[in-house]
Design an enzyme around this catalytic site. Sequence first.
Site, mmCIF file in Angstrom:
data_model
loop_
_atom_site.group_PDB
_atom_site.id
_atom_site.type_symbol
_atom_site.label_atom_id
_atom_site.label_comp_id
_atom_site.label_asym_id
_atom_site.label_seq_id
_atom_site.Cartn_x
_atom_site.Cartn_y
_atom_site.Cartn_z
ATOM 1 N N GLY A 1 -2.036 -9.994 -0.283
ATOM 2 C CA GLY A 1 -1.239 -9.091 -1.040
ATOM 3 C C GLY A 1 -0.051 -9.405 -1.473
ATOM 4 O O GLY A 1 0.372 -8.921 -2.618
ATOM 5 N N ASP B 1 -4.286 -4.135 -2.598
ATOM 6 C CA ASP B 1 -5.986 -3.768 -2.774
ATOM 7 C C ASP B 1 -6.451 -2.612 -2.145
ATOM 8 O O ASP B 1 -5.910 -1.958 -1.250
ATOM 9 C CB ASP B 1 -6.898 -4.797 -2.612
ATOM 10 C CG ASP B 1 -6.897 -5.141 -0.947
ATOM 11 O OD1 ASP B 1 -5.884 -4.921 -0.086
ATOM 12 O OD2 ASP B 1 -8.192 -5.048 -0.484
ATOM 13 N N ARG C 1 -5.730 -5.270 -7.326
ATOM 14 C CA ARG C 1 -4.690 -6.257 -6.968
ATOM 15 C C ARG C 1 -3.954 -6.506 -8.493
ATOM 16 O O ARG C 1 -2.905 -6.932 -8.379
ATOM 17 C CB ARG C 1 -5.014 -7.682 -6.503
ATOM 18 C CG ARG C 1 -5.765 -7.186 -5.074
ATOM 19 C CD ARG C 1 -5.436 -8.733 -4.416
ATOM 20 N NE ARG C 1 -6.340 -8.811 -2.997
ATOM 21 C CZ ARG C 1 -6.108 -8.347 -1.935
ATOM 22 N NH1 ARG C 1 -4.674 -7.938 -1.647
ATOM 23 N NH2 ARG C 1 -6.647 -8.350 -0.929
ATOM 24 N N LYS D 1 6.869 1.591 4.601
ATOM 25 C CA LYS D 1 6.481 2.967 4.761
ATOM 26 C C LYS D 1 7.397 3.488 6.097
ATOM 27 O O LYS D 1 7.118 3.183 7.001
ATOM 28 C CB LYS D 1 4.964 3.049 5.244
ATOM 29 C CG LYS D 1 4.078 2.872 4.104
ATOM 30 C CD LYS D 1 2.781 3.235 4.396
ATOM 31 C CE LYS D 1 1.839 2.823 3.205
ATOM 32 N NZ LYS D 1 0.416 2.888 3.541
ATOM 33 N N ASP E 1 3.798 -1.330 7.042
ATOM 34 C CA ASP E 1 3.358 0.033 7.383
ATOM 35 C C ASP E 1 4.002 0.181 8.782
ATOM 36 O O ASP E 1 5.163 0.603 8.981
ATOM 37 C CB ASP E 1 1.925 0.317 7.275
ATOM 38 C CG ASP E 1 1.436 1.504 7.303
ATOM 39 O OD1 ASP E 1 2.185 2.426 7.671
ATOM 40 O OD2 ASP E 1 0.152 1.632 7.253
ATOM 41 N N LEU F 1 3.488 -7.336 10.927
ATOM 42 C CA LEU F 1 4.822 -8.156 10.772
ATOM 43 C C LEU F 1 5.331 -8.788 12.007
ATOM 44 O O LEU F 1 5.519 -9.908 12.138
ATOM 45 C CB LEU F 1 5.960 -7.415 10.003
ATOM 46 C CG LEU F 1 7.300 -8.133 10.016
ATOM 47 C CD1 LEU F 1 7.195 -9.263 8.892
ATOM 48 C CD2 LEU F 1 8.263 -6.983 9.540
ATOM 49 N N GLY G 1 4.372 -2.025 11.282
ATOM 50 C CA GLY G 1 5.291 -3.199 11.557
ATOM 51 C C GLY G 1 4.381 -3.947 12.457
ATOM 52 O O GLY G 1 4.873 -5.252 12.883
HETATM 53 P P1 5GP Z 1 1.034 -2.800 9.629
HETATM 54 O O1 5GP Z 1 0.492 -3.881 10.793
HETATM 55 O O2 5GP Z 1 2.502 -2.827 9.252
HETATM 56 O O3 5GP Z 1 0.690 -1.500 10.098
HETATM 57 O O4 5GP Z 1 0.109 -2.893 8.288
HETATM 58 C C1 5GP Z 1 0.403 -3.840 7.377
HETATM 59 C C2 5GP Z 1 -0.806 -4.292 6.525
HETATM 60 O O5 5GP Z 1 -1.714 -3.320 6.371
HETATM 61 C C3 5GP Z 1 -0.219 -4.756 5.333
HETATM 62 O O6 5GP Z 1 0.061 -6.097 5.104
HETATM 63 C C4 5GP Z 1 -1.542 -4.352 4.325
HETATM 64 O O7 5GP Z 1 -2.405 -5.404 4.390
HETATM 65 C C5 5GP Z 1 -2.116 -3.279 5.089
HETATM 66 N N1 5GP Z 1 -1.582 -1.932 4.563
HETATM 67 C C6 5GP Z 1 -0.810 -1.029 4.972
HETATM 68 N N2 5GP Z 1 -0.498 -0.003 4.223
HETATM 69 C C7 5GP Z 1 -1.274 -0.090 3.129
HETATM 70 C C8 5GP Z 1 -1.456 0.363 1.874
HETATM 71 O O8 5GP Z 1 -0.871 1.430 1.628
HETATM 72 N N3 5GP Z 1 -2.180 -0.209 0.856
HETATM 73 C C9 5GP Z 1 -2.554 -1.425 1.013
HETATM 74 N N4 5GP Z 1 -3.388 -2.049 0.174
HETATM 75 N N5 5GP Z 1 -2.568 -2.127 2.182
HETATM 76 C C10 5GP Z 1 -1.857 -1.605 3.175
#
Ligand code: 5GP
Length: 179
Positions: free
Chosen positions: A49, A163, A169, A135, A107, A112, A109
């Site tokens: 991404g 994506d 993308r 987010k 999103d 991360l 976290g």
């Molecule tokens: P987290 O672990 O923070 O909940 O999610 C992070 C990962 O989920 C991001 O690196 C991404 O790959 C995916 N992701 C979360 N929200 C979105 C979104 O709204 N759109 C897209 N394309 N990917 C997302």
Amino acid sequence: MLSEIKVIDKKFELLINEKEIKKVVKKIANQINRDYKNEEVIFIPILNGAFIFAADLIRHIKIKNKITFLKLQSYIGERSSGKVRKLIGLTEDIKNKKVIVIEDIVDTGETLVKLLELLKKYEPAEIKVVTLLLKTENYIKKQKIDYIGFKVPSRYIVGYGLDYSGYARNLSSIYIEKL
Ligand code: 5GP
């Protein structure tokens, strides 16, 4: 620039246009240039991404730097929680170096925090994080995010590297799923 697009079965509407993205990307780069004046950093963009954001960001960077891309490998179904991840592609020695992780979107976290945990094992001097999108309503972690481009609603986002099922993308603007 289209105000509404369809990707496979979902409709998306324009959230952030190309011009706004460019402005914010430059602003973040300038902050990094100021914060790391006379220092050297290693940028680690997270694939897939972050590739477009990283490419645009680093062209505004004036401090001494290296770039090494990383990918997170997911093992789905190994644990009931879903995904266990491992880092792939860390070819640069980051020991005692200042690192800036470049993310496209954070999103909850979870990703991360797991990523930073794995990176810390390589003993960098410091790790900071830049994300283009956050987010805020979903972010539940204590982990500080040092540079944030845009705070976005908790709906699905595509474009500018992000994506939907591998598509979209390439879009220059950022789109959000229509309610
Ligand atoms: P987290 O672990 O923070 O909940 O999610 C992070 C990962 O989920 C991001 O690196 C991404 O790959 C995916 N992701 C979360 N929200 C979105 C979104 O709204 N759109 C897209 N394309 N990917 C997302």
